[in-house]
Design a protein around this motif. Structure first.
Motif, PDB file in Angstrom:
ATOM      1  N   ARG A   1       0.821  -1.208   0.000  1.00 43.86           N
ATOM      2  CA  ARG A   1       0.000   0.000   0.000  1.00 43.86           C
ATOM      3  C   ARG A   1       0.857   1.261   0.000  1.00 43.86           C
ATOM      4  O   ARG A   1       1.970   1.278   0.535  1.00 43.86           O
ATOM      5  CB  ARG A   1      -0.967  -0.005   1.167  1.00 43.86           C
ATOM      6  N   PRO A   2       0.321   2.334  -0.582  1.00 43.86           N
ATOM      7  CA  PRO A   2       1.063   3.593  -0.605  1.00 43.86           C
ATOM      8  C   PRO A   2       1.110   4.231   0.788  1.00 43.86           C
ATOM      9  O   PRO A   2       0.282   3.920   1.642  1.00 43.86           O
ATOM     10  CB  PRO A   2       0.262   4.457  -1.578  1.00 43.86           C
ATOM     11  N   ASP A   3       2.080   5.123   0.995  1.00 47.19           N
ATOM     12  CA  ASP A   3       2.194   5.809   2.283  1.00 47.19           C
ATOM     13  C   ASP A   3       0.949   6.640   2.583  1.00 47.19           C
ATOM     14  O   ASP A   3       0.518   6.725   3.726  1.00 47.19           O
ATOM     15  CB  ASP A   3       3.435   6.712   2.302  1.00 47.19           C
ATOM     16  N   GLU A   4       0.414   7.262   1.554  1.00 51.67           N
ATOM     17  CA  GLU A   4      -0.806   8.069   1.668  1.00 51.67           C
ATOM     18  C   GLU A   4      -1.819   7.529   0.667  1.00 51.67           C
ATOM     19  O   GLU A   4      -1.445   7.090  -0.417  1.00 51.67           O
ATOM     20  CB  GLU A   4      -0.510   9.541   1.337  1.00 51.67           C
ATOM     21  N   PRO A   5      -3.116   7.592   0.995  1.00 54.05           N
ATOM     22  CA  PRO A   5      -4.122   7.155   0.022  1.00 54.05           C
ATOM     23  C   PRO A   5      -4.012   7.962  -1.273  1.00 54.05           C
ATOM     24  O   PRO A   5      -3.749   9.168  -1.234  1.00 54.05           O
ATOM     25  CB  PRO A   5      -5.452   7.445   0.725  1.00 54.05           C
ATOM     26  N   MET A   6      -4.187   7.291  -2.393  1.00 52.30           N
ATOM     27  CA  MET A   6      -4.141   7.968  -3.684  1.00 52.30           C
ATOM     28  C   MET A   6      -5.381   8.861  -3.819  1.00 52.30           C
ATOM     29  O   MET A   6      -6.449   8.531  -3.298  1.00 52.30           O
ATOM     30  CB  MET A   6      -4.058   6.953  -4.817  1.00 52.30           C
ATOM     31  N   ILE A   7      -5.200   9.999  -4.492  1.00 56.77           N
ATOM     32  CA  ILE A   7      -6.308  10.933  -4.649  1.00 56.77           C
ATOM     33  C   ILE A   7      -6.668  11.063  -6.124  1.00 56.77           C
ATOM     34  O   ILE A   7      -5.877  10.708  -7.001  1.00 56.77           O
ATOM     35  CB  ILE A   7      -5.968  12.323  -4.053  1.00 56.77           C
ATOM     36  N   GLY A   8      -7.863  11.566  -6.377  1.00 57.09           N
ATOM     37  CA  GLY A   8      -8.308  11.787  -7.743  1.00 57.09           C
ATOM     38  C   GLY A   8      -8.784  10.514  -8.408  1.00 57.09           C
ATOM     39  O   GLY A   8      -8.808   9.438  -7.806  1.00 57.09           O
ATOM     40  N   PRO A   9      -9.156  10.617  -9.687  1.00 55.48           N
ATOM     41  CA  PRO A   9      -9.636   9.450 -10.425  1.00 55.48           C
ATOM     42  C   PRO A   9      -8.506   8.451 -10.679  1.00 55.48           C
ATOM     43  O   PRO A   9      -7.371   8.842 -10.931  1.00 55.48           O
ATOM     44  CB  PRO A   9     -10.186  10.036 -11.725  1.00 55.48           C
ATOM     45  N   LEU A  10      -8.860   7.180 -10.607  1.00 61.58           N
ATOM     46  CA  LEU A  10      -7.871   6.105 -10.734  1.00 61.58           C
ATOM     47  C   LEU A  10      -8.299   5.077 -11.775  1.00 61.58           C
ATOM     48  O   LEU A  10      -9.488   4.895 -12.034  1.00 61.58           O
ATOM     49  CB  LEU A  10      -7.686   5.408  -9.385  1.00 61.58           C
ATOM     50  N   MET A  11      -7.289   4.379 -12.319  1.00 64.52           N
ATOM     51  CA  MET A  11      -7.512   3.261 -13.229  1.00 64.52           C
ATOM     52  C   MET A  11      -6.966   1.998 -12.559  1.00 64.52           C
ATOM     53  O   MET A  11      -5.898   2.032 -11.955  1.00 64.52           O
ATOM     54  CB  MET A  11      -6.802   3.500 -14.563  1.00 64.52           C
ATOM     55  N   LEU A  12      -7.712   0.919 -12.684  1.00 65.97           N
ATOM     56  CA  LEU A  12      -7.371  -0.328 -11.997  1.00 65.97           C
ATOM     57  C   LEU A  12      -7.382  -1.494 -12.980  1.00 65.97           C
ATOM     58  O   LEU A  12      -8.266  -1.603 -13.817  1.00 65.97           O
ATOM     59  CB  LEU A  12      -8.405  -0.575 -10.886  1.00 65.97           C
ATOM     60  N   ARG A  13      -6.356  -2.345 -12.859  1.00 72.24           N
ATOM     61  CA  ARG A  13      -6.337  -3.622 -13.579  1.00 72.24           C
ATOM     62  C   ARG A  13      -6.273  -4.720 -12.530  1.00 72.24           C
ATOM     63  O   ARG A  13      -5.412  -4.701 -11.653  1.00 72.24           O
ATOM     64  CB  ARG A  13      -5.137  -3.743 -14.514  1.00 72.24           C
ATOM     65  N   VAL A  14      -7.180  -5.669 -12.637  1.00 72.36           N
ATOM     66  CA  VAL A  14      -7.188  -6.820 -11.743  1.00 72.36           C
ATOM     67  C   VAL A  14      -7.243  -8.071 -12.602  1.00 72.36           C
ATOM     68  O   VAL A  14      -8.200  -8.288 -13.350  1.00 72.36           O
ATOM     69  CB  VAL A  14      -8.404  -6.799 -10.787  1.00 72.36           C
ATOM     70  N   LYS A  15      -6.204  -8.877 -12.503  1.00 70.80           N
ATOM     71  CA  LYS A  15      -6.181 -10.181 -13.157  1.00 70.80           C
ATOM     72  C   LYS A  15      -6.288 -11.222 -12.051  1.00 70.80           C
ATOM     73  O   LYS A  15      -5.421 -11.300 -11.188  1.00 70.80           O
ATOM     74  CB  LYS A  15      -4.900 -10.376 -13.962  1.00 70.80           C
ATOM     75  N   ALA A  16      -7.374 -11.981 -12.093  1.00 66.20           N
ATOM     76  CA  ALA A  16      -7.607 -13.026 -11.102  1.00 66.20           C
ATOM     77  C   ALA A  16      -7.263 -14.363 -11.750  1.00 66.20           C
ATOM     78  O   ALA A  16      -7.960 -14.807 -12.667  1.00 66.20           O
ATOM     79  CB  ALA A  16      -9.050 -12.995 -10.629  1.00 66.20           C
ATOM     80  N   TYR A  17      -6.176 -14.966 -11.305  1.00 69.94           N
ATOM     81  CA  TYR A  17      -5.739 -16.256 -11.845  1.00 69.94           C
ATOM     82  C   TYR A  17      -6.290 -17.368 -10.955  1.00 69.94           C
ATOM     83  O   TYR A  17      -5.859 -17.535  -9.817  1.00 69.94           O
ATOM     84  CB  TYR A  17      -4.213 -16.325 -11.910  1.00 69.94           C
ATOM     85  N   LEU A  18      -7.257 -18.101 -11.487  1.00 79.53           N
ATOM     86  CA  LEU A  18      -7.927 -19.169 -10.754  1.00 79.53           C
ATOM     87  C   LEU A  18      -7.245 -20.503 -11.030  1.00 79.53           C
ATOM     88  O   LEU A  18      -6.658 -20.692 -12.096  1.00 79.53           O
ATOM     89  CB  LEU A  18      -9.394 -19.234 -11.175  1.00 79.53           C
ATOM     90  N   PRO A  19      -7.340 -21.430 -10.076  1.00 70.70           N
ATOM     91  CA  PRO A  19      -6.726 -22.744 -10.310  1.00 70.70           C
ATOM     92  C   PRO A  19      -7.466 -23.512 -11.404  1.00 70.70           C
ATOM     93  O   PRO A  19      -8.678 -23.383 -11.564  1.00 70.70           O
ATOM     94  CB  PRO A  19      -6.861 -23.447  -8.956  1.00 70.70           C
ATOM     95  N   ILE A  20      -6.725 -24.297 -12.142  1.00 68.73           N
ATOM     96  CA  ILE A  20      -7.318 -25.148 -13.176  1.00 68.73           C
ATOM     97  C   ILE A  20      -7.923 -26.360 -12.468  1.00 68.73           C
ATOM     98  O   ILE A  20      -7.242 -27.021 -11.672  1.00 68.73           O
ATOM     99  CB  ILE A  20      -6.250 -25.609 -14.184  1.00 68.73           C
ATOM    100  N   PRO A  21      -9.194 -26.666 -12.730  1.00 70.99           N
ATOM    101  CA  PRO A  21      -9.812 -27.819 -12.067  1.00 70.99           C
ATOM    102  C   PRO A  21      -9.031 -29.108 -12.340  1.00 70.99           C
ATOM    103  O   PRO A  21      -8.648 -29.382 -13.478  1.00 70.99           O
ATOM    104  CB  PRO A  21     -11.217 -27.884 -12.687  1.00 70.99           C
ATOM    105  N   LYS A  22      -8.800 -29.879 -11.309  1.00 73.81           N
ATOM    106  CA  LYS A  22      -8.034 -31.125 -11.424  1.00 73.81           C
ATOM    107  C   LYS A  22      -8.746 -32.153 -12.308  1.00 73.81           C
ATOM    108  O   LYS A  22      -8.112 -33.012 -12.900  1.00 73.81           O
ATOM    109  CB  LYS A  22      -7.773 -31.710 -10.042  1.00 73.81           C
ATOM    110  N   SER A  23     -10.068 -32.036 -12.406  1.00 67.58           N
ATOM    111  CA  SER A  23     -10.846 -33.010 -13.173  1.00 67.58           C
ATOM    112  C   SER A  23     -10.746 -32.805 -14.680  1.00 67.58           C
ATOM    113  O   SER A  23     -11.223 -33.640 -15.450  1.00 67.58           O
ATOM    114  CB  SER A  23     -12.315 -32.929 -12.764  1.00 67.58           C
ATOM    115  N   LYS A  24     -10.127 -31.737 -15.130  1.00 59.38           N
ATOM    116  CA  LYS A  24     -10.074 -31.430 -16.567  1.00 59.38           C
ATOM    117  C   LYS A  24      -8.995 -32.254 -17.273  1.00 59.38           C
ATOM    118  O   LYS A  24      -8.035 -32.714 -16.668  1.00 59.38           O
ATOM    119  CB  LYS A  24      -9.804 -29.940 -16.787  1.00 59.38           C
ATOM    120  N   THR A  25      -9.170 -32.390 -18.580  1.00 61.19           N
ATOM    121  CA  THR A  25      -8.230 -33.179 -19.391  1.00 61.19           C
ATOM    122  C   THR A  25      -6.913 -32.430 -19.566  1.00 61.19           C
ATOM    123  O   THR A  25      -6.826 -31.222 -19.360  1.00 61.19           O
ATOM    124  CB  THR A  25      -8.826 -33.437 -20.786  1.00 61.19           C
ATOM    125  N   LYS A  26      -5.904 -33.170 -20.032  1.00 60.53           N
ATOM    126  CA  LYS A  26      -4.602 -32.547 -20.314  1.00 60.53           C
ATOM    127  C   LYS A  26      -4.739 -31.490 -21.403  1.00 60.53           C
ATOM    128  O   LYS A  26      -4.102 -30.442 -21.351  1.00 60.53           O
ATOM    129  CB  LYS A  26      -3.577 -33.610 -20.744  1.00 60.53           C
TER     130      LYS A  26
END
Length: 149
Positions: free
Chosen positions: A47-72
């Protein structure tokens, strides 16, 4: 700012409701509290020392686990980025979770400051579940500003 949180992404859960005596109340599920605490443990490190101010842009990449039941074949496609998760949790709830925790950790004053999601925001598969987060100030497009003037 860019950073990685090396834990499996979890979605924001709905509030639980109960009646105690003659009073209705809402509360967080224990699993939700635990998931937030774990996420906050990592978020506090970047986290930053101070909260960011003004309008912001956010990128969130959520990497989920691959289900074990799936094929190779499925697993290979998922790792290559050719197959994306279309299962729960949904992206809205993943974003809600990360934004609520980033608000708690004072990355910004309020998540209403996020005015745009950067390209790449989404759900992906990986053999290393994690969050990849990028946050930066929004800068107006100078070409658009000259059209308005």
């Amino acid at each position: 700012m860019k950073f990685t949180v090396p834990i499996e992404p979890k979605a924001q859960m709905r509030a639980r409701h109960a009646v105690r005596g003659r009073h209705a109340m809402a509360y967080k599920d224990k699993k939700q509290e635990q998931a937030e605490d774990t996420l906050n443990t990592f978020l506090i490190q970047s986290r930053p020392d101070e909260p960011m101010i003004g309008p912001l842009m956010l990128r969130v990449k959520a990497y989920l686990p691959i289900p074990k039941s799936k094929t190779k074949k499925f697993k290979a496609g998922a790792l290559a980025g050719k197959i994306r998760p279309t299962v729960k949790p949904d992206m809205d709830n993943l974003l809600k979770m990360i934004k609520d925790c980033m608000t708690q950790m004072r990355y910004w004053e309020d998540d209403k400051q996020v005015v745009e999601y950067l390209p790449g925001t989404g759900k992906y598969y990986s053999d290393r579940p994690r969050w990849e987060i990028e946050l930066k100030p929004w800068v107006p497009d100078m070409a658009l500003l000259s059209e308005v003037a």
